[in-house]
Design a protein around this motif. Structure first.
Motif, mmCIF file in Angstrom:
data_model
loop_
_atom_site.group_PDB
_atom_site.id
_atom_site.type_symbol
_atom_site.label_atom_id
_atom_site.label_comp_id
_atom_site.label_asym_id
_atom_site.label_seq_id
_atom_site.Cartn_x
_atom_site.Cartn_y
_atom_site.Cartn_z
ATOM 1 N N UNK A 1 0.838 -1.195 0.000
ATOM 2 C CA UNK A 1 0.000 0.000 0.000
ATOM 3 C C UNK A 1 0.874 1.246 0.000
ATOM 4 N N UNK A 2 0.387 2.299 -0.648
ATOM 5 C CA UNK A 2 1.124 3.564 -0.686
ATOM 6 C C UNK A 2 0.180 4.715 -0.385
ATOM 7 N N UNK A 3 0.631 5.601 0.478
ATOM 8 C CA UNK A 3 -0.108 6.833 0.775
ATOM 9 C C UNK A 3 0.552 7.997 0.055
ATOM 10 N N UNK A 4 -0.264 8.859 -0.514
ATOM 11 C CA UNK A 4 0.247 10.088 -1.092
ATOM 12 C C UNK A 4 0.374 11.153 -0.030
ATOM 13 N N UNK A 5 1.420 11.940 -0.101
ATOM 14 C CA UNK A 5 1.602 13.012 0.868
ATOM 15 C C UNK A 5 0.670 14.172 0.551
ATOM 16 N N UNK A 6 0.464 15.037 1.518
ATOM 17 C CA UNK A 6 -0.379 16.211 1.317
ATOM 18 C C UNK A 6 0.295 17.188 0.364
ATOM 19 N N UNK B 1 -0.761 -2.623 -4.723
ATOM 20 C CA UNK B 1 -2.131 -3.086 -4.614
ATOM 21 C C UNK B 1 -3.151 -2.020 -4.243
ATOM 22 N N UNK B 2 -2.713 -0.978 -3.553
ATOM 23 C CA UNK B 2 -3.671 0.086 -3.240
ATOM 24 C C UNK B 2 -2.937 1.391 -2.970
ATOM 25 N N UNK B 3 -3.669 2.475 -3.204
ATOM 26 C CA UNK B 3 -3.152 3.829 -3.010
ATOM 27 C C UNK B 3 -4.258 4.672 -2.408
ATOM 28 N N UNK B 4 -3.895 5.553 -1.463
ATOM 29 C CA UNK B 4 -4.873 6.512 -0.956
ATOM 30 C C UNK B 4 -4.202 7.850 -0.715
ATOM 31 N N UNK B 5 -5.007 8.896 -0.752
ATOM 32 C CA UNK B 5 -4.488 10.241 -0.504
ATOM 33 C C UNK B 5 -5.622 11.134 -0.034
ATOM 34 N N UNK B 6 -5.268 12.074 0.851
ATOM 35 C CA UNK B 6 -6.197 13.090 1.305
ATOM 36 C C UNK B 6 -5.962 14.376 0.517
ATOM 37 N N UNK B 7 -7.050 15.039 0.162
ATOM 38 C CA UNK B 7 -6.993 16.318 -0.558
ATOM 39 C C UNK B 7 -6.076 16.247 -1.782
ATOM 40 N N UNK B 8 -6.286 15.300 -2.682
ATOM 41 C CA UNK B 8 -5.414 15.208 -3.857
ATOM 42 C C UNK B 8 -5.711 16.312 -4.865
ATOM 43 N N UNK C 1 -3.197 20.737 7.636
ATOM 44 C CA UNK C 1 -4.285 20.108 8.371
ATOM 45 C C UNK C 1 -4.427 18.627 8.107
ATOM 46 N N UNK C 2 -3.847 18.145 7.040
ATOM 47 C CA UNK C 2 -3.965 16.719 6.720
ATOM 48 C C UNK C 2 -2.779 15.894 7.229
ATOM 49 N N UNK C 3 -1.757 16.523 7.767
ATOM 50 C CA UNK C 3 -0.544 15.788 8.140
ATOM 51 C C UNK C 3 -0.826 14.717 9.191
ATOM 52 N N UNK C 4 -1.566 15.075 10.235
ATOM 53 C CA UNK C 4 -1.864 14.098 11.284
ATOM 54 C C UNK C 4 -2.743 12.969 10.753
ATOM 55 N N UNK C 5 -3.642 13.319 9.844
ATOM 56 C CA UNK C 5 -4.510 12.316 9.250
ATOM 57 C C UNK C 5 -3.706 11.316 8.423
#
Length: 285
Positions: A175-180, A224-231, A186-190
């Motif tokens: 899994x990979x998360x995209x950075x803010x 297999x998966x990717x997610x990001x906040x406020x892309x 405001x999204x860093x802690x999330x």
């Protein structure tokens, strides 16, 4: 299905103005592929694996020079290919778009990587029609890789079909998360909370920029998966189409269909979608 693929060659900024009253998407794909590859070739001439900007001034100059060498040509070429399409600006990166056709473009995706001699940088152009990506080209000069997709016609790299992972067990997932985006403190802690939660349930978790590359790897089944906040729209539009055309799922972080302006995105193999949402949805504001 004919996909234009041209190996890296000499950049030529001379453009033949083409009459395009009506272009089918497959014909348009050839024109966009050519424009994106030419832009990437120009940037390739500036790329060095030994690049190491040592201070803020050197870094800013390198970033600005790359942008200037790429944006002008690409914007002009896309305007010729689709003269009535709008151009997604900074003020539209996080909102739904007005009806019609729009170009979501990053002429130097991963510019920060380019100026540090890293390999994950590209030229991206995606046509969005009525808030749905319908055509995209991503060219990665390092490796000479051209990713293409049109709606309902599949996703390809150098003409070879892409397919997402067949995994159904989240415990085996990469899994990979995209950075803010810059300034979205405001999204860093999330992001941190979501990575910690995913670490409990997956094989491996990464966090990286730019957004395009983990999404390319999901489309190809390498991850297999990717997610990001406020892309930002230009950051994910290409990946959305490539992943869905490769058989994957793309939603917001509540499981609703993704659209420009969605405050979060989850893109993954179909067999992992439900379990990934169980982890991410409770965290999402």
């Amino acid at each position: 299905m004919k996909i234009l693929y041209r190996s890296r060659g000499t950049m030529n900024y001379t453009s033949t103005r083409t009459s395009v009253a009506v272009l089918k998407d497959m014909h348009l794909l050839e024109l966009v592929t050519d424009a994106v590859q030419r832009t990437g070739t120009a940037l390739w001439s500036r790329y060095s694996t030994t690049a190491r900007p040592a201070d803020r001034g050197a870094l800013s100059r390198a970033l600005d020079q790359n942008e200037k060498s790429a944006v002008g040509y690409l914007r002009a070429a896309l305007a010729v290919a689709r003269p009535r399409a709008g151009w997604v600006g900074e003020e539209q990166q996080f909102t739904a778009l007005p009806p019609g056709e729009w170009w979501a473009v990053d002429a130097v995706e991963g510019n920060i990587n380019l100026v540090h001699g890293l390999s994950d940088w590209s030229v991206n152009a995606t046509l969005i029609r009525d808030n749905e990506p319908v055509l995209t080209v991503v060219y990665q000069p390092v490796g000479d890789l051209t990713y293409t997709a049109t709606r309902d016609a599949g996703a390809f790299v150098n003409g070879i079909p892409l397919n997402v992972s067949a995994k159904t067990d989240l415990r085996l997932a990469i899994a990979t998360a995209g950075q803010a985006e810059v300034g979205q403190r405001g999204t860093y802690r999330l992001i941190g909370a979501s990575i910690a939660a995913m670490l409990e349930h997956t094989l491996l978790v990464r966090a990286t920029v730019p957004t395009t590359f983990p999404m390319l790897r999901v489309a190809a089944g390498h991850e297999d998966l990717f997610w990001q906040y406020q892309p930002s729209l230009a950051g994910v539009a290409a990946g959305v189409l490539l992943i869905t055309e490769a058989g994957g799922m793309v939603t917001d972080l509540h499981g609703a269909p993704w659209h420009p302006g969605s405050p979060g995105i989850l893109a993954c193999a179909p067999g992992l979608h439900v379990d990934a949402l169980k982890i991410l949805t409770p965290l999402h504001y």
